[in-house]
Every structure is written in structure tokens, then in C-alpha cells.
Scaffold this motif. Structure first.
Motif, PDB file in Angstrom:
ATOM      1  N   GLY A 135       0.807  -1.223   0.000  1.00 54.54           N
ATOM      2  CA  GLY A 135       0.000   0.000   0.000  1.00 54.54           C
ATOM      3  C   GLY A 135       0.834   1.263   0.000  1.00 54.54           C
ATOM      4  O   GLY A 135       0.354   2.344   0.354  1.00 54.54           O
ATOM      5  N   TRP A 136       2.082   1.137  -0.451  1.00 61.05           N
ATOM      6  CA  TRP A 136       3.002   2.290  -0.474  1.00 61.05           C
ATOM      7  C   TRP A 136       4.095   2.013  -1.490  1.00 61.05           C
ATOM      8  O   TRP A 136       4.723   0.954  -1.492  1.00 61.05           O
ATOM      9  CB  TRP A 136       3.641   2.499   0.898  1.00 61.05           C
ATOM     10  CG  TRP A 136       4.316   3.831   1.093  1.00 61.05           C
ATOM     11  CD1 TRP A 136       3.804   4.915   1.750  1.00 61.05           C
ATOM     12  CD2 TRP A 136       5.635   4.238   0.657  1.00 61.05           C
ATOM     13  NE1 TRP A 136       4.708   5.957   1.744  1.00 61.05           N
ATOM     14  CE2 TRP A 136       5.835   5.575   1.088  1.00 61.05           C
ATOM     15  CE3 TRP A 136       6.654   3.612  -0.060  1.00 61.05           C
ATOM     16  CZ2 TRP A 136       7.016   6.280   0.831  1.00 61.05           C
ATOM     17  CZ3 TRP A 136       7.827   4.305  -0.334  1.00 61.05           C
ATOM     18  CH2 TRP A 136       8.000   5.625   0.113  1.00 61.05           C
ATOM     19  N   LEU A 171       0.530   5.293 -15.294  1.00 54.17           N
ATOM     20  CA  LEU A 171       0.726   4.571 -14.039  1.00 54.17           C
ATOM     21  C   LEU A 171       0.276   5.403 -12.843  1.00 54.17           C
ATOM     22  O   LEU A 171      -0.185   4.853 -11.838  1.00 54.17           O
ATOM     23  CB  LEU A 171       2.199   4.170 -13.882  1.00 54.17           C
ATOM     24  CG  LEU A 171       2.747   3.184 -14.917  1.00 54.17           C
ATOM     25  CD1 LEU A 171       4.163   2.740 -14.533  1.00 54.17           C
ATOM     26  CD2 LEU A 171       1.833   1.973 -15.070  1.00 54.17           C
ATOM     27  N   GLY A 172       0.421   6.717 -12.951  1.00 55.93           N
ATOM     28  CA  GLY A 172      -0.061   7.576 -11.874  1.00 55.93           C
ATOM     29  C   GLY A 172      -1.554   7.391 -11.643  1.00 55.93           C
ATOM     30  O   GLY A 172      -2.032   7.366 -10.501  1.00 55.93           O
ATOM     31  N   LYS A 173      -2.304   7.264 -12.736  1.00 58.56           N
ATOM     32  CA  LYS A 173      -3.745   7.047 -12.622  1.00 58.56           C
ATOM     33  C   LYS A 173      -4.072   5.632 -12.157  1.00 58.56           C
ATOM     34  O   LYS A 173      -4.979   5.419 -11.346  1.00 58.56           O
ATOM     35  CB  LYS A 173      -4.419   7.327 -13.967  1.00 58.56           C
ATOM     36  CG  LYS A 173      -4.453   8.810 -14.338  1.00 58.56           C
ATOM     37  CD  LYS A 173      -5.150   9.020 -15.666  1.00 58.56           C
ATOM     38  CE  LYS A 173      -5.393  10.508 -15.929  1.00 58.56           C
ATOM     39  NZ  LYS A 173      -4.134  11.268 -16.044  1.00 58.56           N
ATOM     40  N   GLU A 174      -3.333   4.651 -12.660  1.00 58.75           N
ATOM     41  CA  GLU A 174      -3.653   3.258 -12.344  1.00 58.75           C
ATOM     42  C   GLU A 174      -3.280   2.867 -10.921  1.00 58.75           C
ATOM     43  O   GLU A 174      -4.018   2.142 -10.249  1.00 58.75           O
ATOM     44  CB  GLU A 174      -2.953   2.327 -13.343  1.00 58.75           C
ATOM     45  CG  GLU A 174      -3.296   0.859 -13.145  1.00 58.75           C
ATOM     46  CD  GLU A 174      -2.773  -0.033 -14.263  1.00 58.75           C
ATOM     47  OE1 GLU A 174      -2.844  -1.267 -14.113  1.00 58.75           O
ATOM     48  OE2 GLU A 174      -2.301   0.504 -15.288  1.00 58.75           O
ATOM     49  N   GLY A 179      -1.772   3.667  -3.392  1.00 57.10           N
ATOM     50  CA  GLY A 179      -0.697   4.186  -2.557  1.00 57.10           C
ATOM     51  C   GLY A 179       0.638   4.317  -3.245  1.00 57.10           C
ATOM     52  O   GLY A 179       1.652   4.566  -2.592  1.00 57.10           O
ATOM     53  N   VAL A 180       0.651   4.167  -4.571  1.00 55.31           N
ATOM     54  CA  VAL A 180       1.898   4.239  -5.335  1.00 55.31           C
ATOM     55  C   VAL A 180       1.859   5.471  -6.227  1.00 55.31           C
ATOM     56  O   VAL A 180       0.976   5.598  -7.084  1.00 55.31           O
ATOM     57  CB  VAL A 180       2.101   2.983  -6.202  1.00 55.31           C
ATOM     58  CG1 VAL A 180       3.416   3.086  -6.977  1.00 55.31           C
ATOM     59  CG2 VAL A 180       2.070   1.725  -5.349  1.00 55.31           C
ATOM     60  N   THR A 181       2.799   6.394  -6.038  1.00 55.05           N
ATOM     61  CA  THR A 181       2.873   7.571  -6.901  1.00 55.05           C
ATOM     62  C   THR A 181       3.910   7.359  -7.992  1.00 55.05           C
ATOM     63  O   THR A 181       4.895   6.640  -7.812  1.00 55.05           O
ATOM     64  CB  THR A 181       3.242   8.832  -6.100  1.00 55.05           C
ATOM     65  OG1 THR A 181       4.557   8.682  -5.551  1.00 55.05           O
ATOM     66  CG2 THR A 181       2.244   9.074  -4.977  1.00 55.05           C
ATOM     67  N   GLY A 233       5.744  13.775  -0.055  1.00 51.87           N
ATOM     68  CA  GLY A 233       5.474  13.925  -1.483  1.00 51.87           C
ATOM     69  C   GLY A 233       4.301  13.090  -1.964  1.00 51.87           C
ATOM     70  O   GLY A 233       4.109  12.916  -3.175  1.00 51.87           O
ATOM     71  N   ALA A 234       3.486  12.608  -1.046  1.00 56.04           N
ATOM     72  CA  ALA A 234       2.427  11.656  -1.393  1.00 56.04           C
ATOM     73  C   ALA A 234       1.338  12.230  -2.295  1.00 56.04           C
ATOM     74  O   ALA A 234       0.625  11.480  -2.955  1.00 56.04           O
ATOM     75  CB  ALA A 234       1.796  11.104  -0.115  1.00 56.04           C
TER      76      ALA A 234
END
Length: 249
Positions: A135-136, A171-174, A179-181, A233-234
């Protein structure tokens, strides 16, 4: 459980010198264990790994040719086997050969795309499952001011970097909801040593175009990566971040 096992882990490609080295050392300061990747200069990578360990975290050197799918699999697999997962993937490594489009040697386009783009795809595919499970996670890719503007004589380099920008947005959207930027950094002219003297000369010649009147420092790029790979930076996700002293692109 040991302290090493509970720390987050960062994989930094092209970490033997310049921006990659600065990022590896900064992430060590931030408390990450660091996988120091390089292609050919293992001695340089070992020096960086020693510097990482001096900051109280663990380091692992893995040499791999990112142009080979099997090497990418081995790099990610070794990192995950050693530390359990990769929490931050910093895809810094790239090649920038110069060839006129109509006179490009056979295979050069494919080589650039393999190293600059496909390797990042493969590493992300290997590292993302662990990030999603935790989740991160943080994915940081690299473009480049001139690459995004359009390189004369380096069409393959520009194409590979634009492909990474598209991948970043997708990938930012997916994976943002998990929890992954994902972000991409575009450095301007940075004071650094390159294997190609012409590239070093090209960078030095650009000082006159920079409003702040100097070249950037690798540590200034590393500071941004530090933010992007932190909890602070989340809320930065799917972005192209330019660090170029105000240079027009």
C-alpha cells in the motif's frame, strides 16, 4: 526482525556517478537501503555502496545491462530476494547516442528504446506487486529538458523520454489509488562528468541560457527525488517536474 529488514528499500539505476550517485546517497540519508545499479563500472558502484553504508543503511551492488530483458529480471529479482521488496524505483539510467535519423546504424533505435524505456517498464512490472501489497510505493522516472524539447540528431532519445512521460501519466492514474505515486523528473543542464566528452561540452555551453546563471548540481536533483520518495510527497503524482534554473524549453 532486524532494522535492515524494516527499512524501506530504493533501487537506483545508473547509480555509479553524477545524478544517480547523488540520489543514492540522499536516499541513504533518508533511511532507505539502496540497490546501487551500474552497467560497466563496478568499482565506482562499490565506492557508492560504501558511501551508502557509511550513512547507516545497507547497500547492494548489482551490475546489469538494462538493454537485456534477462538482466532487468535479474536486477529486480536480486533486489527483492535480498530486501523483500523495492519500495522506491528510481529509473535514472539512460543512453544518449547521436545519429542523424536517416543515417542511424541498424539496431541503434531499438537499443535506445530498450535501455531508456523498456527497462523501466520491466523493472516497474517487477517492483509494483510488492508496492501494491504494501500500500506504499514510489516510481521516479527521468526525462530531460532537451529530450522533451526535441533532440537534433537524437530522435530515438527524445522518443524514449516521451514514452516515459506517457507511462508516468498512465501509471499515476492506475496505481495512485493503491498508494503508489509515479512522477518524472526533467533535469536541465547539470554539472557532471560524462563518458562522452561532447555531452559534457554541450552541457557546459548552455550556461548562458540559464536565468540563474549556473549549471545545476546533482544534489539538487537528488533533493527533489527525496521529496518524491517521501511521505511528504504523497500528493505529487503523475507529474513532469522540471529542474532547470528557469531555462526555456
Amino acid at each position: 526482525m532486524t532494522e535492515t529488514a524494516t527499512r524501506k528499500t530504493a533501487l537506483v539505476t545508473g547509480a555509479g556517478q553524477n545524478i544517480g550517485r547523488a540520489i543514492a546517497l540522499q536516499l541513504a540519508e533518508d533511511g532507505f537501503n539502496v540497490i546501487v545499479h551500474g552497467r560497466a563500472k563496478q568499482e565506482q558502484c562499490e565506492v557508492v555502496a560504501t558511501e551508502v553504508r557509511e550513512r547507516g543503511v545497507d547497500a547492494l551492488v548489482v551490475m546489469a545491462d538494462l538493454g537485456k530483458a534477462g538482466d532487468c529480471t535479474r536486477l529486480a529479482g536480486t533486489a527483492i530476494d535480498t530486501f523483500g521488496r523495492v519500495d522506491a524505483l528510481v529509473a535514472n539510467a539512460a543512453i544518449r547516442p547521436k545519429s542523424p535519423f536517416l543515417k542511424m546504424p541498424p539496431g541503434e533505435w531499438r537499443e535506445v528504446m530498450d535501455v531508456n524505456f523498456e527497462a523501466t517498464v520491466r523493472l516497474a512490472q517487477a517492483c509494483l506487486p510488492g508496492m501494491v501489497e504494501a500500500g506504499w510505493g514510489r516510481l521516479v522516472m527521468f526525462a530531460g529538458m532537451n529530450a522533451m524539447h526535441g533532440y537534433n540528431g537524437r530522435s530515438h532519445v527524445s522518443a524514449s523520454k516521451h514514452a516515459l512521460w506517457g507511462l508516468t501519466k498512465s501509471l499515476g492514474k492506475e496505481f495512485g489509488p493503491r498508494g503508489v505515486t509515479t512522477n518524472i523528473v526533467s533535469p536541465g543542464p547539470i554539472a557532471s562528468d560524462h563518458d562522452d566528452p561532447a555531452m559534457t561540452a554541450h552541457i557546459n555551453e548552455q550556461v548562458g541560457r540559464i536565468p540563474v546563471g549556473r549549471l545545476g548540481l546533482p544534489e539538487e536533483i537528488a533533493s527533489l527525488v527525496s521529496l518524491l520518495t517521501s511521505d511528504k510527497g504523497a500528493f505529487i503524482n503523475g507529474q513532469l517536474l522540471q529542474v532547470n534554473g528557469g531555462t526555456e524549453t
